[in-house]
Design a protein around this motif. Structure first.
Motif, PDB file in Angstrom:
ATOM      1  N   ILE A 140      44.831  41.756  40.014  1.00  0.00           N
ATOM      2  CA  ILE A 140      43.981  42.821  39.456  1.00  0.00           C
ATOM      3  C   ILE A 140      44.406  44.177  40.016  1.00  0.00           C
ATOM      4  O   ILE A 140      44.525  45.171  39.276  1.00  0.00           O
ATOM      5  N   PHE A 141      44.657  44.240  41.315  1.00  0.00           N
ATOM      6  CA  PHE A 141      45.076  45.495  41.943  1.00  0.00           C
ATOM      7  C   PHE A 141      46.396  45.982  41.343  1.00  0.00           C
ATOM      8  O   PHE A 141      46.537  47.158  40.995  1.00  0.00           O
ATOM      9  N   LEU A 142      47.366  45.084  41.221  1.00  0.00           N
ATOM     10  CA  LEU A 142      48.668  45.473  40.681  1.00  0.00           C
ATOM     11  C   LEU A 142      48.554  45.902  39.225  1.00  0.00           C
ATOM     12  O   LEU A 142      49.217  46.866  38.800  1.00  0.00           O
ATOM     13  N   THR A 150      48.721  50.239  35.221  1.00  0.00           N
ATOM     14  CA  THR A 150      48.049  50.956  34.142  1.00  0.00           C
ATOM     15  C   THR A 150      47.964  52.447  34.433  1.00  0.00           C
ATOM     16  O   THR A 150      48.211  53.283  33.555  1.00  0.00           O
ATOM     17  N   ALA A 151      47.642  52.806  35.684  1.00  0.00           N
ATOM     18  CA  ALA A 151      47.440  54.214  36.036  1.00  0.00           C
ATOM     19  C   ALA A 151      48.736  54.990  36.158  1.00  0.00           C
ATOM     20  O   ALA A 151      48.768  56.207  35.933  1.00  0.00           O
ATOM     21  N   VAL A 152      49.815  54.313  36.502  1.00  0.00           N
ATOM     22  CA  VAL A 152      51.039  55.039  36.809  1.00  0.00           C
ATOM     23  C   VAL A 152      51.679  55.651  35.572  1.00  0.00           C
ATOM     24  O   VAL A 152      52.356  56.686  35.660  1.00  0.00           O
ATOM     25  N   ILE A 153      51.461  55.075  34.395  1.00  0.00           N
ATOM     26  CA  ILE A 153      52.066  55.610  33.177  1.00  0.00           C
ATOM     27  C   ILE A 153      51.546  57.023  32.863  1.00  0.00           C
ATOM     28  O   ILE A 153      52.338  57.971  32.759  1.00  0.00           O
ATOM     29  N   PRO A 154      50.227  57.227  32.718  1.00  0.00           N
ATOM     30  CA  PRO A 154      49.762  58.600  32.476  1.00  0.00           C
ATOM     31  C   PRO A 154      50.028  59.529  33.658  1.00  0.00           C
ATOM     32  O   PRO A 154      50.253  60.725  33.463  1.00  0.00           O
ATOM     33  N   LEU A 171      46.767  44.213  48.233  1.00  0.00           N
ATOM     34  CA  LEU A 171      48.039  43.769  48.808  1.00  0.00           C
ATOM     35  C   LEU A 171      47.820  42.676  49.850  1.00  0.00           C
ATOM     36  O   LEU A 171      48.666  41.798  50.018  1.00  0.00           O
ATOM     37  N   GLY A 172      46.692  42.753  50.567  1.00  0.00           N
ATOM     38  CA  GLY A 172      46.383  41.696  51.537  1.00  0.00           C
ATOM     39  C   GLY A 172      46.265  40.342  50.860  1.00  0.00           C
ATOM     40  O   GLY A 172      46.790  39.339  51.343  1.00  0.00           O
ATOM     41  N   LEU A 189      62.675  43.222  36.445  1.00  0.00           N
ATOM     42  CA  LEU A 189      62.103  42.333  37.460  1.00  0.00           C
ATOM     43  C   LEU A 189      60.669  41.948  37.106  1.00  0.00           C
ATOM     44  O   LEU A 189      59.943  42.735  36.493  1.00  0.00           O
ATOM     45  N   PRO A 190      60.220  40.760  37.515  1.00  0.00           N
ATOM     46  CA  PRO A 190      58.836  40.335  37.261  1.00  0.00           C
ATOM     47  C   PRO A 190      57.869  41.050  38.206  1.00  0.00           C
ATOM     48  O   PRO A 190      58.284  41.690  39.190  1.00  0.00           O
ATOM     49  N   ILE A 191      56.595  40.924  37.924  1.00  0.00           N
ATOM     50  CA  ILE A 191      55.568  41.616  38.701  1.00  0.00           C
ATOM     51  C   ILE A 191      55.574  41.188  40.164  1.00  0.00           C
ATOM     52  O   ILE A 191      55.200  41.955  41.057  1.00  0.00           O
ATOM     53  N   ASP A 192      56.032  39.965  40.451  1.00  0.00           N
ATOM     54  CA  ASP A 192      56.044  39.477  41.830  1.00  0.00           C
ATOM     55  C   ASP A 192      56.965  40.280  42.740  1.00  0.00           C
ATOM     56  O   ASP A 192      56.862  40.197  43.967  1.00  0.00           O
TER      57      ASP A 192
END
Length: 400
Positions: free
Chosen positions: A40-42, A47-51, A191-192, A357-360
């Motif tokens: 969920i965090f990632l 989502t936020a980084v695009i705008p 991240l934890g 690369l994948p999300i991992d």
């Protein structure tokens, strides 16, 4: 206390990662139940980084004063910035060859890092998309960055007619920066949780990979700070140049550590370059622009992050095509990161996008970026001072 306030978010992030590591070690694969928290965090971050990227880049370019003809100063400055970024990146690649990060860890199923097809097809896919909506995907970060820059440039060219849109871009940039800061407050938990999952499912090999990367970064970073900057100072002014640079670079270095920001180090840098015999009209251009566009520390960390991810997926980091692509990505990352809070995360997503690369792969990139931040800030910030000295030298040679 000031130091702890400056790096409060870093310490909280490390605390969350440490707690996740302990939980993963204790519960093993059973800890996978909390992986959705990390996902969920990632997803929020993606989502936020695009705008954020759109408003940050387009707003910065739109607010450039098109009436200022900086001429040869701007050209020489750009060449100095580009040269030092490429030199730091290439030397880091050599360091990676000498001290390889070869620990192979399977984070997900095998992924194809290299893009198929000939060079023409690769360049087309790398720089463009054929539908507007595809720009909004994190898999097409570079075309999106190019589009954002073109929007900013067009806004700058329209002058008064584009004033309302220019204000909109500035306002949007401020809103999106605050949104990213809000999301990053959940970083220690997100991240934890993700790190707990990785430790629980992968095991101690994960720590070996991170320790290799950190040891390489701090070892080579300190070498580059001392030897690389000394060489640049020699180019700028010979032996006297070396003496005057190091004599006046102490306060900016301490300021960079204390503030954790290249932008916050600008006043100390401006004061320092005056004492380094850099004319005010050069220093006032090179130092502020350098804080945004010139980041040797980010260049070094970008190469090491790529080497780590390639190693995790068992891919070689030594073919000519991979090296050329890595150098190009490094230049773009060093430019894109400037002026954006937590800008390193944008660079990391760009790396993921270009290499498919994948999300991992994102958490390892973010963790390494967080851990190397103090030294990276010193290199990014104080590298502008020696760059200003070199610009002065080359300007004088041209008689301008």
């Amino acid at each position: 206390m000031g130091f702890f306030r400056t790096y409060r978010s870093l310490f909280l992030l490390l605390s969350g990662i440490l707690a996740g590591s302990i939980a993963g070690s204790i519960f093993g694969e059973r800890i996978a139940v909390i992986k959705p928290i990390g996902d969920i965090f990632l997803n929020l971050l993606f989502t936020a980084v695009i705008p954020l990227v759109f408003f940050a880049i387009s707003s910065a370019i739109a607010h450039i004063d098109a009436g200022k003809k900086l001429g040869s100063l701007l050209g020489i400055m750009s060449l100095v910035f580009l040269a030092t970024i490429l030199i730091s990146a290439f030397l880091t690649i050599i360091a990676v060859w000498v001290f390889p990060i070869h620990q192979e860890i399977t984070l997900t199923h095998a992924t194809n890092i290299t893009q198929p097809g000939n060079w023409g097809d690769q360049l087309t896919r790398l720089f463009t998309v054929n539908e507007f909506y595809e720009l909004l995907s994190r898999h097409n970060m570079l075309p999106f960055i190019i589009f954002s820059g073109l929007v900013g440039f067009a806004t700058m060219r329209t002058g008064k007619l584009g004033l309302a849109f220019r204000d909109f871009l500035y306002s949007g940039n401020e809103v999106m920066k605050d949104l990213l800061n809000l999301i990053m407050k959940a970083g220690p938990i997100g991240l934890g949780a993700y790190f707990a999952y990785q430790v629980g499912t992968i095991g101690p090999k994960l720590f070996e990979t991170y320790s290799q990367a950190l040891g390489l970064y701090y070892g080579f970073g300190i070498f580059y700070f001392i030897v690389g900057f000394t060489a640049y100072a020699f180019v700028a002014g010979g032996i006297p140049g070396i003496k005057i640079f190091w004599k006046n670079n102490i306060i900016p270095s301490l300021t960079a550590v204390g503030t954790g920001s290249s932008i916050a180090t600008i006043p100390a840098n401006l004061e320092a370059v005056k004492k380094m015999n850099v004319p005010q009209d050069i220093g006032n251009v090179v130092v502020p622009l350098g804080a945004t566009l010139h980041k040797d520390g980010s260049s070094i960390s970008s190469i090491i992050k790529m080497a780590v991810v390639f190693g995790m997926y068992g891919k070689g980091f030594d073919s000519p095509s991979v090296i050329l692509m890595a150098l190009g990505v490094t230049v773009i990352v060093s430019i894109v990161e400037g002026g954006i809070p937590n800008g390193g995360y944008v660079g990391e997503m760009l790396v993921m996008s270009i290499y498919g690369l994948p999300i991992d792969a994102l958490p390892p990139l973010m963790i390494i970026g967080t851990l190397v931040d103090p030294l990276a800030t010193i290199l990014n910030a104080t590298g502008d001072n020696v760059a200003a000295m070199m610009v002065t030298r080359f300007m004088n040679k041209r008689g301008t």
